[in-house]
Design a protein around this motif. Structure first.
Motif, mmCIF file in Angstrom:
data_model
loop_
_atom_site.group_PDB
_atom_site.id
_atom_site.type_symbol
_atom_site.label_atom_id
_atom_site.label_comp_id
_atom_site.label_asym_id
_atom_site.label_seq_id
_atom_site.Cartn_x
_atom_site.Cartn_y
_atom_site.Cartn_z
ATOM 1 N N CYS A 1 10.609 6.695 6.310
ATOM 2 C CA CYS A 1 11.598 6.288 5.094
ATOM 3 C C CYS A 1 10.527 6.046 3.740
ATOM 4 O O CYS A 1 9.898 5.161 4.000
ATOM 5 C CB CYS A 1 12.569 5.203 5.344
ATOM 6 S SG CYS A 1 13.528 5.364 6.896
ATOM 7 N N LYS A 2 10.586 6.723 2.810
ATOM 8 C CA LYS A 2 10.046 6.424 1.640
ATOM 9 C C LYS A 2 10.787 6.333 0.486
ATOM 10 O O LYS A 2 11.552 7.314 0.184
ATOM 11 C CB LYS A 2 8.984 7.564 1.517
ATOM 12 C CG LYS A 2 7.823 7.110 0.360
ATOM 13 C CD LYS A 2 6.418 8.022 0.568
ATOM 14 C CE LYS A 2 5.381 7.453 -0.271
ATOM 15 N NZ LYS A 2 4.940 6.312 0.226
ATOM 16 N N HIS A 3 10.799 5.268 -0.438
ATOM 17 C CA HIS A 3 11.491 4.883 -1.520
ATOM 18 C C HIS A 3 10.769 4.867 -2.749
ATOM 19 O O HIS A 3 9.581 4.172 -2.694
ATOM 20 C CB HIS A 3 12.369 3.519 -1.188
ATOM 21 C CG HIS A 3 13.404 3.130 -2.410
ATOM 22 N ND1 HIS A 3 12.957 2.346 -3.405
ATOM 23 C CD2 HIS A 3 14.661 3.643 -2.774
ATOM 24 C CE1 HIS A 3 13.816 2.349 -3.986
ATOM 25 N NE2 HIS A 3 14.929 2.842 -3.813
ATOM 26 N N GLY B 1 0.877 -1.271 -0.050
ATOM 27 C CA GLY B 1 0.146 0.031 0.156
ATOM 28 C C GLY B 1 0.938 1.297 -0.022
ATOM 29 O O GLY B 1 0.235 2.468 0.304
ATOM 30 N N GLY B 2 2.081 1.224 -0.449
ATOM 31 C CA GLY B 2 3.185 2.320 -0.252
ATOM 32 C C GLY B 2 3.618 2.880 1.001
ATOM 33 O O GLY B 2 4.236 3.871 0.922
ATOM 34 N N GLN B 3 3.285 2.126 2.150
ATOM 35 C CA GLN B 3 3.867 2.905 3.432
ATOM 36 C C GLN B 3 5.115 1.901 3.541
ATOM 37 O O GLN B 3 5.284 0.903 3.531
ATOM 38 C CB GLN B 3 2.933 2.321 4.422
ATOM 39 C CG GLN B 3 1.585 2.939 4.420
ATOM 40 C CD GLN B 3 0.662 2.230 5.510
ATOM 41 O OE1 GLN B 3 0.676 1.167 5.890
ATOM 42 N NE2 GLN B 3 -0.463 3.182 5.909
ATOM 43 N N ASP B 4 6.090 3.008 3.727
ATOM 44 C CA ASP B 4 7.612 2.480 3.772
ATOM 45 C C ASP B 4 7.955 2.569 5.153
ATOM 46 O O ASP B 4 7.103 2.765 6.270
ATOM 47 C CB ASP B 4 8.364 3.349 3.256
ATOM 48 C CG ASP B 4 8.341 3.079 1.718
ATOM 49 O OD1 ASP B 4 9.255 2.421 1.363
ATOM 50 O OD2 ASP B 4 7.483 3.563 0.920
ATOM 51 N N ALA B 5 9.033 2.148 5.692
ATOM 52 C CA ALA B 5 9.500 1.859 7.084
ATOM 53 C C ALA B 5 9.412 3.162 7.948
ATOM 54 O O ALA B 5 9.648 4.126 7.427
ATOM 55 C CB ALA B 5 11.012 1.443 7.173
ATOM 56 N N VAL B 6 9.060 2.773 9.265
ATOM 57 C CA VAL B 6 8.993 3.996 10.337
ATOM 58 C C VAL B 6 9.942 3.765 11.343
ATOM 59 O O VAL B 6 9.994 2.348 11.836
ATOM 60 C CB VAL B 6 7.732 4.209 10.754
ATOM 61 C CG1 VAL B 6 7.536 5.100 12.172
ATOM 62 C CG2 VAL B 6 6.676 4.456 9.748
ATOM 63 N N PHE B 7 10.987 4.502 11.568
ATOM 64 C CA PHE B 7 11.897 4.566 12.683
ATOM 65 C C PHE B 7 11.459 5.426 14.000
ATOM 66 O O PHE B 7 10.840 6.652 13.747
ATOM 67 C CB PHE B 7 13.222 4.652 12.582
ATOM 68 C CG PHE B 7 13.932 4.103 11.277
ATOM 69 C CD1 PHE B 7 13.641 2.599 11.143
ATOM 70 C CD2 PHE B 7 14.649 4.708 10.283
ATOM 71 C CE1 PHE B 7 14.267 1.990 10.079
ATOM 72 C CE2 PHE B 7 15.217 3.998 9.418
ATOM 73 C CZ PHE B 7 14.938 2.714 9.299
ATOM 74 N N LEU C 1 13.861 15.593 4.320
ATOM 75 C CA LEU C 1 15.213 15.293 3.663
ATOM 76 C C LEU C 1 15.114 14.433 2.634
ATOM 77 O O LEU C 1 14.587 13.305 2.688
ATOM 78 C CB LEU C 1 16.034 14.538 4.809
ATOM 79 C CG LEU C 1 16.153 15.155 6.174
ATOM 80 C CD1 LEU C 1 17.071 14.427 7.357
ATOM 81 C CD2 LEU C 1 16.596 16.563 6.078
ATOM 82 N N GLY C 2 15.637 15.138 1.545
ATOM 83 C CA GLY C 2 15.350 14.143 0.177
ATOM 84 C C GLY C 2 16.730 13.669 -0.335
ATOM 85 O O GLY C 2 17.707 13.806 0.346
ATOM 86 N N MET D 1 12.324 11.213 5.174
ATOM 87 C CA MET D 1 13.454 10.680 4.683
ATOM 88 C C MET D 1 13.100 10.011 3.245
ATOM 89 O O MET D 1 12.314 9.088 3.437
ATOM 90 C CB MET D 1 14.347 9.977 5.517
ATOM 91 C CG MET D 1 15.835 10.157 4.867
ATOM 92 S SD MET D 1 16.797 9.285 6.120
ATOM 93 C CE MET D 1 16.979 10.192 7.655
ATOM 94 N N THR D 2 13.422 10.764 2.055
ATOM 95 C CA THR D 2 13.083 9.751 0.771
ATOM 96 C C THR D 2 14.210 10.084 -0.315
ATOM 97 O O THR D 2 15.051 11.042 -0.160
ATOM 98 C CB THR D 2 12.072 10.673 0.329
ATOM 99 O OG1 THR D 2 11.481 9.857 -0.938
ATOM 100 C CG2 THR D 2 11.967 12.103 -0.018
#
Length: 773
Positions: free
Chosen positions: A80-82, A58-64, A145-146, A117-118
């Motif tokens: 984090c989104k890639h 579903g497009g959700q990337d990792a979360v720290f 932060l890109g 962050m991406t």
């Protein structure tokens, strides 16, 4: 914490430039991007993180989560989104799916700071708008932060690159490693550039860094294709980042002895296949036995060493080294098994090779659902994963899980089939490299051997040479003017192919360089040597012709003597000696222990076969006698053939002299060793000959006085070792080890990747989900 936590570049700092201003982060995949973001937080932002949520569908990337500091209760979050699209810019709408989760984090006190962050490019107006949205949701410190930030962080931090070494393959390597590489090493590492982007830091990677940090040296052991050389290339690259460091890629212990200067600190030596590439090199074993002393001294001067070897080759070398082995290798404290990979490591390695390989997108799509099964194979090998990503090795492979798993489980068989399926001119090119001892130098090669291959394959030499460029990157590797196999297993496969084709064997014996024959062949009816090419008995005439023509030089003579005692049948040995009686007069390198001297071994075998003259026997007996009298070297006493070289009366006299002269003088001899000892060596190493001599003497019939002398010598030996140990420790306290400038400890303690969720986990995202994007 602010988004500008990176310190600016400073004079003297090692900074990557040029193409590093932008990196292909879109190619590394979502999982590797997640690991990169984690290290950016740890190193660039100087905040440790904990995984709160893995990437999901579903497009959700990792979360720290950023744990609270002791002085504050606030907890932060990193999203984090890639994307696999290199041209995609970040839009305000990209945050919309996450807003509900942001509210939950704010309500739970976990989003005082929120960092998005991406690897997408971020325009300033979009960043301002996103910060405003996050502020409205209750985030006190929002940061966007890109890609630009990440590239700058990687460019400015050698430590970050060391922790995420995959990034070395995403930019221009020559912008980082320059004058600190020897020309030979630059050529070698440049050939690794295309592979660095597929690298995955494994437990073996971290263990190797730990061994270098603790001991200054590491030996990487593994089966063919297990990734030993990849670790060597990466750690050499990391070492090259430090100012004043010099990286040297060597091919033998003799290269180190010739090139090392004790006044040259801060060198990183990488010796691949240290004891032989495909088979044990007995000359390498003897060289290392003496070179290890210098290696220890070099480590204390701030030099570092990385050696690699196949497991079975090192096991054979270890028997030959005996007590002369490096202490850290003998007790396994600096030995790392690179084949011990976790499922997560296997999966990431496989992902990278498929992702960066030359397969078509449709092929990747057809196999991606089967890749988890390939990663689960217990005998998984990184080198075979690399071939799976190369269309040159999979042309006949059915894209089913059964076929893919078989490809991984039975790699040699598939490689043999692949080589046999090549066009004749390509097979000829590989055989041409093979007969030149695995290295074909376009600036100078054995033209008779090349002509023999051309005639064997009925293909013109020019046409064969033109094929080299087409095989580059898959089957062959080019370093300067030298073509070699992309991996030693290709030589293994060619050995099997030639073994099964008698007409090719005949051509090989007549056409290959004599060095290739001495290093790769063994006679029928001689002891079996793993991966050696067996020469059938009906080719003995051709083999003897080639052996008789071996040049009378130190290194070829050493190889010839080694062949005659280890690989020649009695028939070949006898016929060659009768044809070339002058072979006994050839000069060769001597060995540190006389029992390993191949020339003495040839004399011993010739004596057993009644082929040695009385004068020749006496010469050999003199060598054995001198070894005892001058070096207390009794290593040959368990070798019956060598002992038989000493006439019976003389052997009795030697025993009497041991009892009457050498034994009473042992304590004085030990005291002399203590006075002259080099504190760079391990204390016990100075007394290995004395200790071995005492073992032999104790087996002799001794009177009570003799037994008392042995006991006294043993006591003196133990106390002398303690004296040297105290001197050594005192010197080390006064002069601590020099540092090579690389933070190997941080690399060794890097966090391992988190376990990958199983396919049955709700909303789990497969690591291979975007491998075909």
């Amino acid at each position: 914490m602010t988004a500008a936590a990176l310190s600016p570049d400073t004079p003297g700092r090692r900074t990557a430039v040029g193409p590093w201003s932008d990196l292909a982060l879109h190619t590394i995949g979502w999982r590797a991007f997640q690991d990169l973001c984690s290290q950016v937080c740890e190193i660039s932002l100087q905040r440790s993180v904990e995984i709160f949520r893995e990437a999901q569908d579903g497009g959700q990337d990792a979360v720290f989560l950023i744990p609270a500091k002791a002085s504050a209760a606030a907890i932060g979050t990193v999203q984090c989104k890639h994307t696999s699209d290199p041209a995609k810019p970040l839009r305000v709408s990209d945050l919309t799916p996450e807003l509900a989760h942001v509210r939950e984090l704010v309500a739970g006190g976990q989003a005082d700071t929120y960092i998005f962050m991406t690897n997408m490019s971020v325009d300033a107006p979009v960043a301002r708008a996103l910060r405003a949205v996050l502020t409205a949701e209750g985030v006190r410190k929002p940061h966007i932060l890109g890609r630009q930030f990440l590239c700058r962080a990687i460019r400015s931090s050698a430590r970050l690159r060391a922790m995420v070494p995959q990034v070395y393959g995403l930019g221009d390597l020559t912008a980082i490693i320059d004058e600190r590489l020897s020309e030979q090493s630059r050529v070698l590492l440049d050939s690794w550039v295309p592979k660095l982007k597929t690298y995955v830091p494994t437990r073996a990677h971290r263990a190797a860094a730990r061994a270098i940090a603790d001991h200054g040296v590491v030996l990487l052991l593994g089966n063919p294709s297990s990734g030993k050389s990849a670790i060597g290339a990466i750690l050499s690259t990391i070492a090259s980042e430090v100012p004043d460091n010099t990286v040297l890629a060597l091919t033998s212990p003799r290269d180190f002895e010739e090139g090392w200067n004790p006044n040259d600190p801060k060198r990183f030596f990488w010796i691949d296949d240290a004891f032989g590439a495909n088979q044990l090199r007995s000359d390498y074993v003897q060289d290392w036995a003496s070179t290890f002393v210098k290696l220890r001294a070099a480590v204390r001067h701030g030099n570092r060493f990385l050696l690699t070897s196949r497991k079975h080759i090192y096991e054979a070398a270890k028997r030959g080294l005996g007590q002369r082995n490096l202490a850290e290798f003998a007790d396994n404290s600096a030995v790392v098994d690179v084949g011990d990979l976790s499922v997560e490591e296997r999966a990431q390695i496989l992902y990278n090779h498929i992702n960066y390989g030359g397969q078509t997108q449709s092929w990747k799509s057809s196999v991606k659902d089967h890749l988890r099964g390939v990663a689960a194979v217990e005998t998984f090998l990184p080198g075979i994963a690399e071939r799976l990503g190369d269309a040159n090795f999979t042309r006949s492979l059915v894209p089913s899980e059964a076929s893919l798993v078989r490809f991984m489980r039975e790699p040699r068989e598939h490689l043999i089939d692949t080589i046999n399926a090549l066009d004749p001119q390509f097979r000829a090119a590989l055989i041409l490299v093979y007969v030149q001892q695995g290295v074909f130098n376009t600036n100078g090669y054995d033209r008779d051997a090349a002509k023999a291959v051309a005639e064997l394959m009925s293909i013109g030499l020019t046409e064969i040479l033109d094929c080299f460029a087409d095989l580059k990157g898959s089957f062959l590797r080019l370093s300067g003017s030298r073509w070699s196999f992309a991996h030693p297993t290709i030589a293994d496969a060619l050995t099997e192919i030639l073994r099964a084709k008698p007409h090719m064997m005949a051509a090989l014996i007549r056409g290959a360089t004599v060095e290739t024959i001495l290093a790769n062949c063994t006679c029928e009816h001689s002891p079996l040597i793993q991966d050696a090419l067996i020469v059938p008995e009906d080719l003995d005439d051709a083999l003897i012709d080639r052996l008789a023509a071996s040049p009378d030089e130190l290194h070829p003579n050493y190889m010839l003597f080694s062949f005659l005692i280890e690989r020649a049948s009695d028939t070949v040995f006898e016929r060659l000696v009768r044809r070339c009686p002058g072979i006994f007069e050839r000069r060769s390198w001597s060995s540190q222990l006389i029992t390993y001297d191949p020339k003495i071994g040839v004399y011993a075998r010739a004596h057993r076969l009644s082929l040695l003259s009385g004068i020749q026997r006496l010469w050999a007996a003199d060598q054995l006698d001198d070894a005892v009298r001058h070096r207390l070297d009794l290593s040959f006493v368990e070798n019956e053939e060598m002992v038989a070289l000493i006439p019976p009366i003389r052997l009795i006299a030697l025993g009497v002299r041991l009892r009457s002269h050498l034994l009473p003088d042992l304590e004085e001899h030990i005291d002399g060793i203590v006075d002259e000892a080099d504190l760079d060596d391990e204390p016990v190493s100075h007394f290995k000959y004395v200790s071995a001599a005492l073992d032999v003497i104790e087996e002799l019939p001794l009177d009570s006085d003799g037994e008392a002398l042995v006991l006294g010598a043993r006591d003196n030996l133990r106390s002398s070792i303690l004296v040297l140990q105290e001197r050594k420790e005192e010197r080390e306290r006064q002069n601590e080890d020099e540092d090579d400038g690389v933070d190997w400890t941080s690399i060794a303690t890097e966090k391992a990747p988190q376990p990958i969720q199983s396919a049955g986990t709700p909303n789990a995202r497969s690591l291979f989900d975007d491998v075909d994007k």
